[in-house]
Design a protein around this motif. Structure first.
Motif, PDB file in Angstrom:
ATOM      1  N   ARG A 185      -5.898  12.812 -30.071  1.00  0.00           N
ATOM      2  CA  ARG A 185      -7.064  13.159 -30.903  1.00  0.00           C
ATOM      3  C   ARG A 185      -6.619  13.833 -32.186  1.00  0.00           C
ATOM      4  O   ARG A 185      -7.092  13.522 -33.275  1.00  0.00           O
ATOM      5  N   ALA A 188      -4.881  11.432 -34.617  1.00  0.00           N
ATOM      6  CA  ALA A 188      -5.863  10.571 -35.280  1.00  0.00           C
ATOM      7  C   ALA A 188      -6.586  11.332 -36.391  1.00  0.00           C
ATOM      8  O   ALA A 188      -6.785  10.819 -37.491  1.00  0.00           O
ATOM      9  N   ARG A 189      -6.967  12.585 -36.081  1.00  0.00           N
ATOM     10  CA  ARG A 189      -7.681  13.400 -37.058  1.00  0.00           C
ATOM     11  C   ARG A 189      -6.816  13.638 -38.300  1.00  0.00           C
ATOM     12  O   ARG A 189      -7.311  13.707 -39.413  1.00  0.00           O
ATOM     13  N   ASP A 193      -1.259   7.373 -36.527  1.00  0.00           N
ATOM     14  CA  ASP A 193      -1.682   6.368 -35.557  1.00  0.00           C
ATOM     15  C   ASP A 193      -1.650   6.945 -34.135  1.00  0.00           C
ATOM     16  O   ASP A 193      -0.567   7.249 -33.623  1.00  0.00           O
ATOM     17  N   HIS A 195      -1.943   5.539 -31.420  1.00  0.00           N
ATOM     18  CA  HIS A 195      -1.268   4.618 -30.509  1.00  0.00           C
ATOM     19  C   HIS A 195       0.236   4.908 -30.433  1.00  0.00           C
ATOM     20  O   HIS A 195       0.922   4.515 -29.494  1.00  0.00           O
ATOM     21  N   SER A 239      -7.129   3.243 -28.194  1.00  0.00           N
ATOM     22  CA  SER A 239      -8.043   2.200 -28.669  1.00  0.00           C
ATOM     23  C   SER A 239      -9.474   2.714 -28.812  1.00  0.00           C
ATOM     24  O   SER A 239     -10.301   2.092 -29.455  1.00  0.00           O
ATOM     25  N   GLN A 240      -9.740   3.871 -28.192  1.00  0.00           N
ATOM     26  CA  GLN A 240     -11.095   4.452 -28.319  1.00  0.00           C
ATOM     27  C   GLN A 240     -11.211   5.393 -29.511  1.00  0.00           C
ATOM     28  O   GLN A 240     -12.290   5.885 -29.814  1.00  0.00           O
ATOM     29  N   LEU A 241     -10.079   5.710 -30.147  1.00  0.00           N
ATOM     30  CA  LEU A 241     -10.093   6.710 -31.215  1.00  0.00           C
ATOM     31  C   LEU A 241     -10.185   6.051 -32.588  1.00  0.00           C
ATOM     32  O   LEU A 241      -9.459   5.100 -32.867  1.00  0.00           O
ATOM     33  N   ALA A 242     -11.088   6.584 -33.400  1.00  0.00           N
ATOM     34  CA  ALA A 242     -11.177   6.099 -34.782  1.00  0.00           C
ATOM     35  C   ALA A 242     -10.208   6.905 -35.636  1.00  0.00           C
ATOM     36  O   ALA A 242     -10.052   8.105 -35.442  1.00  0.00           O
ATOM     37  N   TRP A 243      -9.527   6.248 -36.520  1.00  0.00           N
ATOM     38  CA  TRP A 243      -8.622   6.968 -37.422  1.00  0.00           C
ATOM     39  C   TRP A 243      -8.373   6.122 -38.661  1.00  0.00           C
ATOM     40  O   TRP A 243      -8.548   4.918 -38.649  1.00  0.00           O
ATOM     41  N   ALA A 244      -7.972   6.773 -39.713  1.00  0.00           N
ATOM     42  CA  ALA A 244      -7.627   6.059 -40.941  1.00  0.00           C
ATOM     43  C   ALA A 244      -6.299   6.604 -41.455  1.00  0.00           C
ATOM     44  O   ALA A 244      -6.129   7.817 -41.537  1.00  0.00           O
TER      45      ALA A 244
END
Ligand SMILES: [Zn+2]
Length: 485
Positions: A185, A188-189, A193, A195, A239-244
């Motif tokens: 988490r 991602a924040r 990545d 993953h 795969s459930q985490l949103a990230w940029a």
């Protein structure tokens, strides 16, 4: 080449580090003490740029911790086994082996974020396991530690090479899973990545499989045989985490490769080269031979210790001090010994293998009469102190072995000094369709095929694309460095 044996020191007395583990202040206090131990017993990599790089990745993550409980620092440990660990209070460590094994900044960030998870969720404190420190209490004359050197008394009460071990060994499966989720988490924040933790764990799993890495090495990564399961779980969770991704950080393999190009893998000759009982130190330009069959432990940049199998003899070679006169150093030592109740024996100037030295003895009447053999030896504007301790008890008097060890102290010739090799990680650019075997042969790789596959996180027998960056290991001449304590 044989590695130093890790000293199974006698747990003569338990020193509890556990106060009240209820508050984060416990973490600060215990962590600060343990961080000193780690720096001394494991040693940090002497490369400011790399240390700064690791810390920068860590601080980038730390900025995105929600309501952080601690102030963080991130360090690179001079150990070749891929590992990462954290101490209570925000001290996070990755080994140079971990840096070498990672294939991207994202993987490194994932590992560090996992460790932040252990710290923030206070997994060490919740264990409440009484930590014990071993003490060399069974040696004749329990005063041995403190008389050698100001700091050495404390050092000898330390579990060498594994000061942080008590914080590594005991995480539960649930705590590992929690740290994985926390780390992913957080990564991602912070724009890494999530993953990558999964691919990094896969790399560790592959590395362990291929290298049969020492099972005596403290690593929470080893104590959990379910690494393969964690690889799957973390992949699913990612795969459930949103990230940029953020510009300038993360994925670029070539940028990461540039950072780690030249990293030492395997043993670092700058910490001394040990071949059975023979010890050489290219940076210091000296060599010596400890008694055959005695166990050896090194404290990086501080001392080399050697203990007789029956614990009835101790030999210590201390790191040198900047001082020209061996008799001056010996006199200071003699004064300290007198203050501690020792009687001084005969002493005088001499030479040892061509080096000016001052040799003397001292005695202590405890349960048995303890004999101390001391040699202060001059070399290159420094004085080395060698010390041997044994009891004058028939069948247990190790004076002869100690005397031979002292007599073995010698300067390295320039040829010997420059004749050591070091294995370094290097990066090669692959040709189109080239195999790992072909590339390895082309660049003079010294590692095995399986190890190289693991090091690069590759599947077996892939054909490379042109321009792909591939890690390999090369044996290079070790250039001795100016020594500093
Ligand atoms: Zn962990």
């Amino acid at each position: 080449m044989k590695r130093p044996i890790r000293l199974p020191l006698v747990f003569a007395a338990g020193v509890s580090l556990i106060g009240c583990a209820a508050s984060p202040r416990w973490d600060d206090r215990v962590g600060r003490k343990a961080a000193q131990d780690v720096a001394v017993s494991m040693g940090l990599v002497e490369d400011r740029a790399l240390q700064a790089y690791v810390n920068a990745i860590g601080q980038r993550l730390a900025r995105d911790i929600e309501r952080p409980k601690f102030r963080y620092s991130f360090h690179l440990v001079d150990m070749d086994v891929p590992n990462a660990f954290a101490l209570p209070g925000g001290y996070v460590y990755v080994t140079r082996g971990m840096l070498a094994l990672a294939n991207s900044e994202d993987e490194l960030a994932g590992t560090i974020a996992h460790e932040i998870g252990h710290v923030e969720e206070r997994h060490a404190a919740s264990r409440q396991r009484a930590a014990t420190l071993p003490i060399l209490g069974s040696l004749p004359g329990a005063v041995v530690g403190s008389l050698v050197d100001e700091g050495l008394g404390n050092l000898m009460a330390m579990p060498f090479e594994r000061a942080g071990a008590r914080f590594l060994a005991g995480y539960s499966r649930e705590q590992e899973r929690a740290a994985d989720r926390y780390g992913q988490r957080l990564a991602a924040r912070a724009g890494f990545d999530p993953h990558a933790l999964s691919t990094c764990l896969a790399g560790i799993e592959r590395y362990e499989r291929h290298s049969g890495v020492g099972s005596d090495t403290p690593s929470h990564l080893h104590t959990h045989p379910d690494t393969a399961e964690r690889v799957r779980t973390t992949a699913q969770f990612a795969s459930q985490l949103a990230w940029a991704p953020r510009p300038g950080q993360g994925a670029s393999r070539s940028r990461y490769m540039k950072r780690i190009d030249g990293l030492i893998v395997g043993d670092n000759p700058g910490r001394g080269v040990i071949d059975n009982e023979h010890v050489a130190h290219p940076d210091l330009g000296i060599a010596l031979t400890v008694p055959s069959g005695w166990e050896m432990a090194t404290i990086p940049r501080q001392a080399l210790l050697s203990v007789a199998p029956q614990r009835d003899g101790l030999f210590i070679a201390q790191a040198p001090i900047d001082e020209k006169s061996s008799s001056k150093v010996a006199q200071a030592l003699q004064q300290a010994l007198v203050r501690r109740g020792f009687q001084l024996g005969q002493g005088g100037s001499t030479t040892i293998n061509g080096l000016s030295a001052y040799r003397t003895t001292a005695y202590y009447d405890g349960r048995a009469r303890t004999r101390l053999d001391i040699a202060c030896i001059e070399h290159e504007s420094r004085v080395f102190t060698l010390m041997g301790m044994t009891a004058e008890v028939p069948g247990h008097d190790r004076s002869d072995a100690i005397g031979r060890a002292i007599d073995s102290f010698r300067p390295l010739t320039p040829e010997q000094r420059n004749g050591f090799t070091v294995e370094r990680l290097r990066v090669a650019t692959a040709n189109e369709g080239e195999s790992l075997l072909e590339l390895g042969t082309r660049v003079d790789n010294t590692w095995g095929h399986d190890q190289l596959t693991a090091l690069n996180g590759l599947d077996e027998n892939v054909a490379f694309r042109a321009g792909q960056q591939i890690k390999y290991v090369r044996a290079e001449r070790y250039a001795p460095k100016a020594w500093r304590k």
